[in-house]
Design a protein around this motif. Structure first.
Motif, PDB file in Angstrom:
ATOM      1  N   THR A   1      47.813  55.327  43.284  1.00 22.75           N
ATOM      2  CA  THR A   1      47.318  54.770  44.539  1.00 22.75           C
ATOM      3  C   THR A   1      47.279  53.249  44.480  1.00 22.75           C
ATOM      4  OG1 THR A   1      45.990  56.727  45.037  1.00 22.75           O
ATOM      5  CG2 THR A   1      45.341  54.676  46.109  1.00 22.75           C
TER       6      THR A   1
ATOM      7  N   ARG B   1      42.126  58.036  51.105  1.00 26.71           N
ATOM      8  CA  ARG B   1      43.537  58.297  50.792  1.00 26.71           C
ATOM      9  C   ARG B   1      44.363  58.366  52.074  1.00 26.71           C
ATOM     10  NH1 ARG B   1      46.051  63.018  51.102  1.00 26.71           N
ATOM     11  NH2 ARG B   1      44.194  64.307  50.790  1.00 26.71           N
TER      12      ARG B   1
ATOM     13  N   THR C   1      40.152  68.751  44.675  1.00 23.98           N
ATOM     14  CA  THR C   1      38.795  68.399  44.230  1.00 23.98           C
ATOM     15  C   THR C   1      38.278  67.115  44.878  1.00 23.98           C
ATOM     16  OG1 THR C   1      39.736  67.207  42.333  1.00 23.98           O
ATOM     17  CG2 THR C   1      39.103  69.524  41.992  1.00 23.98           C
ATOM     18  N   GLU C   2      38.966  66.615  45.882  1.00 27.70           N
ATOM     19  CA  GLU C   2      38.553  65.363  46.504  1.00 27.70           C
ATOM     20  C   GLU C   2      37.264  65.523  47.297  1.00 27.70           C
ATOM     21  OE1 GLU C   2      41.898  62.433  48.020  1.00 27.70           O
ATOM     22  OE2 GLU C   2      42.300  64.476  48.654  1.00 27.70           O
ATOM     23  N   SER C   3      36.439  64.508  47.267  1.00 24.95           N
ATOM     24  CA  SER C   3      35.321  64.434  48.204  1.00 24.95           C
ATOM     25  C   SER C   3      35.871  64.053  49.580  1.00 24.95           C
ATOM     26  CB  SER C   3      34.309  63.385  47.753  1.00 24.95           C
ATOM     27  OG  SER C   3      34.880  62.085  47.843  1.00 24.95           O
ATOM     28  N   ASP C   4      35.081  64.275  50.617  1.00 25.32           N
ATOM     29  CA  ASP C   4      35.520  63.903  51.966  1.00 25.32           C
ATOM     30  C   ASP C   4      35.772  62.404  52.066  1.00 25.32           C
ATOM     31  OD1 ASP C   4      35.478  66.489  52.892  1.00 25.32           O
ATOM     32  OD2 ASP C   4      33.477  66.349  53.776  1.00 25.32           O
TER      33      ASP C   4
ATOM     34  N   VAL D   1      43.627  63.144  37.564  1.00 26.22           N
ATOM     35  CA  VAL D   1      42.726  62.345  38.397  1.00 26.22           C
ATOM     36  C   VAL D   1      42.970  60.851  38.172  1.00 26.22           C
ATOM     37  CG1 VAL D   1      40.320  61.776  38.877  1.00 26.22           C
ATOM     38  CG2 VAL D   1      40.979  64.155  38.452  1.00 26.22           C
TER      39      VAL D   1
ATOM     40  N   ALA E   1      44.739  58.018  40.742  1.00 25.14           N
ATOM     41  CA  ALA E   1      44.074  56.751  41.067  1.00 25.14           C
ATOM     42  C   ALA E   1      44.978  55.562  40.760  1.00 25.14           C
ATOM     43  CB  ALA E   1      42.762  56.645  40.292  1.00 25.14           C
TER      44      ALA E   1
ATOM     45  N   ARG F   1      46.520  64.868  44.390  1.00 28.85           N
ATOM     46  CA  ARG F   1      45.171  65.159  44.868  1.00 28.85           C
ATOM     47  C   ARG F   1      45.130  66.445  45.686  1.00 28.85           C
ATOM     48  NH1 ARG F   1      44.725  59.107  45.456  1.00 28.85           N
ATOM     49  NH2 ARG F   1      43.146  58.488  43.924  1.00 28.85           N
ATOM     50  N   ARG F   2      46.168  66.697  46.468  1.00 24.19           N
ATOM     51  CA  ARG F   2      46.200  67.970  47.217  1.00 24.19           C
ATOM     52  C   ARG F   2      46.260  69.149  46.261  1.00 24.19           C
ATOM     53  NH1 ARG F   2      49.634  65.066  50.748  1.00 24.19           N
ATOM     54  NH2 ARG F   2      51.482  65.914  49.711  1.00 24.19           N
TER      55      ARG F   2
ATOM     56  N   SER G   1      36.681  60.326  49.667  1.00 24.25           N
ATOM     57  CA  SER G   1      37.911  59.983  48.947  1.00 24.25           C
ATOM     58  C   SER G   1      39.134  60.424  49.736  1.00 24.25           C
ATOM     59  CB  SER G   1      37.909  60.637  47.569  1.00 24.25           C
ATOM     60  OG  SER G   1      36.902  60.088  46.759  1.00 24.25           O
ATOM     61  N   ARG G   2      39.053  61.613  50.325  1.00 22.73           N
ATOM     62  CA  ARG G   2      40.174  62.106  51.132  1.00 22.73           C
ATOM     63  C   ARG G   2      40.433  61.187  52.318  1.00 22.73           C
ATOM     64  NH1 ARG G   2      39.835  66.103  55.406  1.00 22.73           N
ATOM     65  NH2 ARG G   2      41.935  66.742  56.028  1.00 22.73           N
TER      66      ARG G   2
END
Length: 312
Positions: free
Chosen positions: A44, A84, A75-78, A37, A41, A70-71, A80-81
């Motif tokens: 990114t 990204r 576990t990404e929130s909407d 995680v 970050a 991340r894929r 955060s997705r």
């Protein structure tokens, strides 16, 4: 920006090691696997810093690695997705991968529409950002009617946001208006393009009055664009007036940072030359055009192969 990149790249190197921690002063005595995680970050951020420094290909590589992590985690929130996808779409556009950029940005818009429907106060500004980027991607692909629709929706959202928080959102509104004006001009709706461009210029003027260093470059470009649209609608005296103002600002900016502004100065001189020619001021038009060509010749080696992402 270079210092920030160096610090973030160091964090990535630490996080790649077993038991990696961004706190190098307190190493874990029982190292486990790297924290994916934190690594995603950091990658990114590396991608964004590299892109900001013009190293677009390297920035995209870092961004793609972060996306893959991340894929895999799932576990990404909407929110955060969506962020990204939005960032990745911008990087793809900058390196000229237009279809991939469009796909990523369309996904970001779709997710942010859902989030905004549920909580407009929290997510409307993000949706506006992604719609503006969607307009840029569609414009780069020549799909101007769709680009115009995206740009108009972004303008509507930014206008509402700027009423509530002008400091944060007036610059974004002005940028969106400039993009919309470009779409309208490309569709042959020149009078509407000029009116929209005038609104953008008016906003940039207000912003320059409070912070010229931050906003003069965008004012200069918007003035040059407005000169072009006024020339095409035969409002030639007004075109010359704003064209000369745009050239004067670009010339001043070029004196302090020629690498950043020489191309814009050449563009604005060319636009001014067309306006002067249309107004019958032929000798001045020739002088402006010659100045533009001289800059292109002087800087052609440095510009060769440089991607001009985004819109004017």
């Amino acid at each position: 920006m270079q210092e920030a990149l160096a610090v973030t790249e160091e964090a990535v190197a630490i996080l790649r090691r077993p038991g990696g921690s961004a706190d190098a002063e307190t190493p874990d005595p029982n190292p486990g696997p790297p924290d994916p995680v934190l690594l995603a970050a950091a990658l990114t951020n590396v991608g964004l810093w590299l892109n900001g420094l013009g190293q677009r290909s390297d920035g995209l590589t870092a961004s793609e690695e972060a996306a893959a992590i991340r894929r895999r985690l799932g576990t990404e929130s909407d929110a955060s997705r969506a962020q990204r996808l939005h960032n990745h779409g911008s990087l793809l556009l900058d390196v000229g991968r237009l279809a991939d950029s469009l796909a990523a940005t369309e996904q970001a818009v779709a997710v942010r529409r859902q989030l905004t429907a549920a909580n407009p106060a929290a997510h409307a500004h993000d949706l506006a950002d992604s719609l503006a980027d969607l307009g840029n991607s569609l414009a780069a692909m020549g799909r101007r009617e769709e680009s115009q629709a995206a740009s108009e929706e972004a303008v509507t959202l930014y206008r509402s946001l700027a009423e509530a928080n002008p400091t944060a959102f007036q610059p974004r509104l002005a940028n969106a208006l400039s993009s919309l004006a470009g779409d309208l001009a490309a569709l042959g709706r020149l009078e509407e393009a000029a009116l929209t461009g005038e609104e953008a210029v008016a906003i940039w003027r207000r912003l320059v009055a409070t912070d010229p260093l931050a906003h003069e470059p965008r004012l200069a470009t918007s003035l040059s664009n407005l000169a072009m649209w006024r020339t095409r609608t035969r409002r030639l005296a007004e075109a010359v007036e704003v064209g000369e103002e745009g050239v004067a600002i670009h010339r001043r900016l070029c004196e302090t940072n020629p690498a950043a502004y020489a191309f814009r100065l050449a563009d604005s001189l060319s636009t001014l030359g067309l306006a002067l020619s249309g107004a019958g001021r032929k000798e001045e038009a020739v002088t402006a055009m010659q100045g533009s060509v001289a800059i292109y010749v002087r800087w052609s080696g440095r510009w060769r192969g440089v991607c001009r992402g985004g819109r004017r």
